[in-house]
Enzyme design. Structure first.
Site, PDB file in Angstrom:
ATOM      1  N   ARG A   1     -10.814 -72.279  27.608  1.00  0.00           N
ATOM      2  CA  ARG A   1     -11.420 -71.077  28.215  1.00  0.00           C
ATOM      3  C   ARG A   1     -12.874 -71.330  28.602  1.00  0.00           C
ATOM      4  NH1 ARG A   1     -10.985 -65.828  24.520  1.00  0.00           N
ATOM      5  NH2 ARG A   1     -12.478 -67.071  23.342  1.00  0.00           N
TER       6      ARG A   1
ATOM      7  N   PHE B   1      -4.685 -59.195  21.597  1.00  0.00           N
ATOM      8  CA  PHE B   1      -5.410 -59.922  20.549  1.00  0.00           C
ATOM      9  C   PHE B   1      -4.744 -59.588  19.208  1.00  0.00           C
ATOM     10  CE2 PHE B   1      -8.804 -61.005  17.646  1.00  0.00           C
ATOM     11  CZ  PHE B   1      -9.418 -62.087  18.253  1.00  0.00           C
TER      12      PHE B   1
ATOM     13  N   ASP C   1      -9.159 -51.331  24.243  1.00  0.00           N
ATOM     14  CA  ASP C   1     -10.008 -52.327  23.589  1.00  0.00           C
ATOM     15  C   ASP C   1     -10.862 -52.985  24.675  1.00  0.00           C
ATOM     16  OD1 ASP C   1     -11.112 -54.599  22.382  1.00  0.00           O
ATOM     17  OD2 ASP C   1      -9.399 -54.861  21.037  1.00  0.00           O
TER      18      ASP C   1
ATOM     19  N   TYR D   1     -20.672 -58.659  19.710  1.00  0.00           N
ATOM     20  CA  TYR D   1     -21.152 -60.049  19.616  1.00  0.00           C
ATOM     21  C   TYR D   1     -20.721 -60.915  20.785  1.00  0.00           C
ATOM     22  CZ  TYR D   1     -16.545 -60.257  17.372  1.00  0.00           C
ATOM     23  OH  TYR D   1     -15.216 -60.105  17.085  1.00  0.00           O
ATOM     24  N   LYS D   2     -19.898 -60.353  21.688  1.00  0.00           N
ATOM     25  CA  LYS D   2     -19.494 -61.135  22.866  1.00  0.00           C
ATOM     26  C   LYS D   2     -20.530 -60.904  23.969  1.00  0.00           C
ATOM     27  CE  LYS D   2     -14.775 -61.304  21.227  1.00  0.00           C
ATOM     28  NZ  LYS D   2     -13.486 -60.616  21.103  1.00  0.00           N
TER      29      LYS D   2
END
Ligand SMILES: *Cc1c(COP(=O)(O)O)cnc(C)c1O
Length: 415
Positions: free
Chosen positions: A374, A128, A200, A225-226
């Site tokens: 996705r 990322f 991560d 928040y995921k």
């Protein structure tokens, strides 16, 4: 595939789903199938109530006394411990604060300090981007002799660890492809070469079992928040293994990381535990939102979550094949679910248009440049019927060519 999947199979799967009742804890907008929990999890009713109570009563009525009365001051540690339980960590090794980016900066600097004589941070070229940018920023600040980013292909990561590697920085689940690395093996290899492991967990926490203590991972960061459903911009988390607490130093020395912040001393003295990773005042409203969101995990087995995640994604891809779409949509995620996170990614020349047409038809997925579509599967609130319906809508979009609508020529700011 031996026979076609039918709507009856789907009903049976939903009836037998041990997590089915969790869905009722979340607000799902009407006529929406949400396959984007890997970007922003749904809002739980517990979160909605807690934020209302925190604003109305705690802030509104009790004002500043709430720092003690409602223990706002301990939220980073309290929420950190709750997250710790979801990633295989004993209490006192996780705090909830800041963003992944900022926490990574602290962790990278601390790791380099623990590794005198080594300057390389080894990561993957398709990590990322913010993870790579944070290393680049530190390299600029400290100079390449102290911090140097080395990027390799994911498949080359383990082989590239050397005596020069200060730390390996790896995201367990690749945000584009969904490929899942073997963190345990990678950590062992890193440590065999004297390197530290920084993991991560952005796309792992809350959707699969993670065993940071058992795997002896040195540092980790992740967001809430995921799959943890903490809400937009909710604070992230940072883990440092207890064995490092005494020796480590992180450079964003803020008063909340001080051993006695309310002495207001002009001299910084770091707390000797995880508290030292805190910098400034905690965002109380967001942190209460995360705290309440974690209630949805009470009594949930992450092995069960993982098992459903695999079944949902396997079902989705089987339906893509059943609808004859696999020539058009190229699966770029691993086909073996063990080496995959909780998402499926497909390439398509018109991926952006497909994504917009799906959203218009009530199926929310997401698009990543240049041409990835996705689909994320959040087992706490996604049903097998959702997956069945989403695959049907996708088939209809492609058949009607809704994705070629000229309106989708122009991209939104956030994709
Ligand atoms: C989502 C995500 C981030 C986001 O970082 P923030 O600083 O919290 O915005 C970082 N890394 C990975 C791997 C991600 O998936």
């Amino acid at each position: 595939m031996t026979r076609s999947i039918t709507k009856k199979d789907i009903s049976r799967l939903d009836e037998q789903d041990p997590l089915a009742s969790r869905r009722g804890q979340f607000h799902l907008p009407a006529d929406t199938i949400y396959l984007d929990g890997n970007s922003l999890g749904l809002m739980s009713y517990a979160t909605q109530q807690r934020v209302a109570d925190t604003t109305t009563t705690q802030w509104g009525e009790h004002l500043i006394t709430s720092w003690n009365r409602h223990n706002w001051i301990q939220l980073p540690q309290q929420v950190g411990n709750k997250i710790g339980r979801l990633i295989g960590v004993a209490d006192g090794q996780v705090v909830c604060c800041d963003s992944i980016s900022v926490n990574l900066f602290k962790v990278l600097a601390a790791a380099l300090q623990l590794q005198p004589g080594r300057n390389q941070i080894l990561s993957t070229v398709d990590n990322f981007p913010t993870d790579l940018y944070m290393v680049q920023g530190l390299e600029q600040l400290l100079g390449a002799s102290r911090c140097h980013l080395v990027m390799v292909e994911e498949s080359e990561l383990a082989n590239s660890i050397s005596e020069k590697t200060a730390a390996v920085l790896a995201t367990e689940v690749n945000f584009r492809t969904g490929r899942r690395l073997d963190l345990q093996a990678l950590t062992a290899t890193a440590q065999l070469h004297g390197a530290l492991m920084i993991a991560d967990l952005a796309h792992s926490a809350g959707v699969m079992p993670v065993e940071l203590d058992n795997w002896q991972v040195d540092f980790a960061i992740g967001c809430t928040y995921k799959y943890l459903n903490g809400g937009p911009g909710a604070p992230a988390f940072v883990y440092a293994a207890k064995r490092h607490h005494r020796a480590l130093q992180q450079p964003l020395c803020g008063w909340m990381g001080h051993v006695r912040p309310f002495d207001f001393s002009p001299h910084y003295e770091a707390a000797d535990d995880m508290t030292q990773f805190l910098s400034g005042t905690p965002p109380v409203l967001s942190m209460c939102a995360v705290d309440a969101a974690l209630e949805a995990f009470d009594g949930v087995s992450l092995a069960e979550v993982r098992s459903k995640s695999i079944q949902l994604s396997e079902l989705f891809h089987s339906l893509i094949e059943q609808h004859g779409l696999s020539n058009e949509l190229h699966l770029i995620s691993p086909t073996d679910p063990v080496t995959r996170g909780s998402q499926l990614s497909y390439r398509h020349e018109h991926a952006y248009g497909i994504c917009q047409a799906l959203i218009e038809a009530g199926v929310i997925a997401d698009f990543r440049a240049p041409d990835y579509l996705r689909f994320g599967f959040a087992p706490l609130y996604t049903s097998y019927a959702d997956v069945w319906d989403a695959a049907g809508v996708l088939k209809d979009v492609l058949a009607s060519k809704a994705h070629l609508d000229p309106r989708w020529q122009q991209r939104n700011t956030v994709t």
